[in-house]
Design a protein around this motif. Sequence first.
Motif, mmCIF file in Angstrom:
data_model
loop_
_atom_site.group_PDB
_atom_site.id
_atom_site.type_symbol
_atom_site.label_atom_id
_atom_site.label_comp_id
_atom_site.label_asym_id
_atom_site.label_seq_id
_atom_site.Cartn_x
_atom_site.Cartn_y
_atom_site.Cartn_z
ATOM 1 N N UNK A 134 38.234 29.211 38.589
ATOM 2 C CA UNK A 134 38.112 30.549 39.181
ATOM 3 C C UNK A 134 37.262 31.439 38.283
ATOM 4 N N UNK A 135 36.462 32.289 38.919
ATOM 5 C CA UNK A 135 35.654 33.276 38.197
ATOM 6 C C UNK A 135 36.550 34.459 37.845
ATOM 7 N N UNK A 136 36.424 34.967 36.621
ATOM 8 C CA UNK A 136 37.303 36.017 36.117
ATOM 9 C C UNK A 136 36.510 37.302 35.884
ATOM 10 N N UNK A 137 37.122 38.409 36.249
ATOM 11 C CA UNK A 137 36.515 39.715 35.986
ATOM 12 C C UNK A 137 36.467 39.984 34.486
ATOM 13 N N UNK A 138 35.321 40.429 33.993
ATOM 14 C CA UNK A 138 35.159 40.776 32.581
ATOM 15 C C UNK A 138 34.888 42.272 32.482
ATOM 16 N N UNK A 139 35.884 43.020 32.000
ATOM 17 C CA UNK A 139 35.696 44.464 31.890
ATOM 18 C C UNK A 139 35.156 44.825 30.508
#
Length: 305
Positions: A134-139
Amino acid sequence: MSMRTEKIAKAPQKLESAPDKQGSLKQNGLSIIKFCLHTHGTTGSYFLKDHMLLFVKSGIYTVRFGDHKYTVRSNEMVFLHKSIRIDYEKSGEPGSEFKLDYIMFFLNENMLEEFVQFSGYKPIYRVNEPVSVSIITVDEFTRAYIESLKPYLESPDEVKDGLVRLKFMELLYHLADSNNHFLLELLQPGRDKNSSISKIMEDNITNPVSISDLAYLSGRSLSTFKRDFQAIYHTSPLKWIRNRRLDQAKKLLLETTLSVTEICFSTGFENVAHFSKVFKLQFGLPPSEFRLQSHPREESIKWNM
């Protein structure tokens, strides 16, 4: 620079000696490894024994698992579940001399359990299967965390083991804040306990795994795994997996034009000489002669053209 293909590697073990490795931190089954290279395209495969998080600082990293393709670009992260084999393609951006800069984080179940206890985070139990990729949000906080690793990776010998664990804990906190659903999947307990031996074996026929790896993946001790396997198959795990690999190699020799070397690596063997030896013991002829004898007319036509 041309496209380069690498044979399947067990991660993270084989990555420590990779030529494009720039630095790493290790502590009791936890690893952070930084890579940087210039490439138009490098392809290969990994077998992941532990969970992996991959952050791309610059460039493009493409992951293929099953029928799905995931493209990870600059300042993006992907999660890959443990116990899977993935294919990859690494390529740099044209405007930066095809530079690819990325970091891999490998973490085990012990680290996840420690995080749950320390943080008080309460995962929700669900019946659906966990995601494999899964692609993960990077803040901005996660990006700042990535930058904070630079001095540690440059001087790994000066970093105490406890600090490595704290840096992993910090990463999981950032991901818990910005990717709640991802951690709900990751932290579901008990899903690997006493997994089906038949499924473990079928899923890993061509992967570069040892008998100890297979026991680990099944959630059993080595002695229990061997005992349970013998009860099911009436042979040893080593003989069973070797024979299945040889059957697959025989099929590829008969039905494809792949070279003997390509068939050797694609069926899980890691040495061509050893592959040829055990193939001859099983089928009476070395792989190249077996193919020639099976397709004498086609070979004659090819040489007469």
